[in-house]
Design a protein around this motif. Structure first.
Motif, PDB file in Angstrom:
ATOM      1  N   TYR A  41       0.830  -1.059   0.049  1.00 31.77           N
ATOM      2  CA  TYR A  41      -0.107   0.113   0.141  1.00 31.77           C
ATOM      3  C   TYR A  41       0.857   1.308   0.069  1.00 31.77           C
ATOM      4  O   TYR A  41       0.553   2.159  -0.683  1.00 31.77           O
ATOM      5  N   ILE A  51      -7.862   1.091  -5.520  1.00 32.56           N
ATOM      6  CA  ILE A  51      -8.393  -0.265  -4.879  1.00 32.56           C
ATOM      7  C   ILE A  51      -9.648  -0.684  -5.201  1.00 32.56           C
ATOM      8  O   ILE A  51     -10.501   0.050  -4.444  1.00 32.56           O
ATOM      9  N   GLU A  54      -9.821  -6.105  -1.589  1.00 35.91           N
ATOM     10  CA  GLU A  54      -8.989  -6.747  -0.838  1.00 35.91           C
ATOM     11  C   GLU A  54      -9.305  -7.963  -0.243  1.00 35.91           C
ATOM     12  O   GLU A  54     -10.353  -7.940   0.721  1.00 35.91           O
ATOM     13  N   ILE A  63      -4.751  -8.158  -3.454  1.00 39.04           N
ATOM     14  CA  ILE A  63      -5.405  -6.872  -3.635  1.00 39.04           C
ATOM     15  C   ILE A  63      -5.579  -6.554  -5.133  1.00 39.04           C
ATOM     16  O   ILE A  63      -4.871  -7.014  -6.027  1.00 39.04           O
ATOM     17  N   ALA A  65      -6.772  -4.026  -8.100  1.00 38.93           N
ATOM     18  CA  ALA A  65      -7.058  -2.699  -8.288  1.00 38.93           C
ATOM     19  C   ALA A  65      -6.983  -2.201  -9.885  1.00 38.93           C
ATOM     20  O   ALA A  65      -7.031  -3.303 -10.618  1.00 38.93           O
TER      21      ALA A  65
END
Length: 70
Positions: A41, A51, A54, A63, A65
């Motif tokens: 992050y 994002i 998660e 994660i 994105a």
């Protein structure tokens, strides 16, 4: 849609993989697998990423994105 899957168990910086290799464009989805969530992050905080989600599986984090502009 393009998708990039990244496993970051090594100390390779996310920025190097994503930006320097110029392998992404706007709306590319990125899936990052790591057990060092805070480091990731921190490294992606200055990138144009949104994002999306998660999830945690055992000690690993996945994660999801999307590139907002390349």
């Amino acid at each position: 849609e393009d998708c990039l899957i990244v496993n970051l168990e090594e100390e390779t910086e996310v920025t190097t993989i994503i930006i320097d290799n110029k392998i992404i464009h706007e709306n590319t989805k990125i899936i990052i697998e790591t057990d060092e969530k805070e480091r990731i992050y921190k490294e992606i905080s200055n990138l144009n990423l949104e994002i999306l989600d998660e999830r945690k599986y055992g000690r690993a984090y996945i994660i999801f994105a999307k590139v907002t502009s390349a």
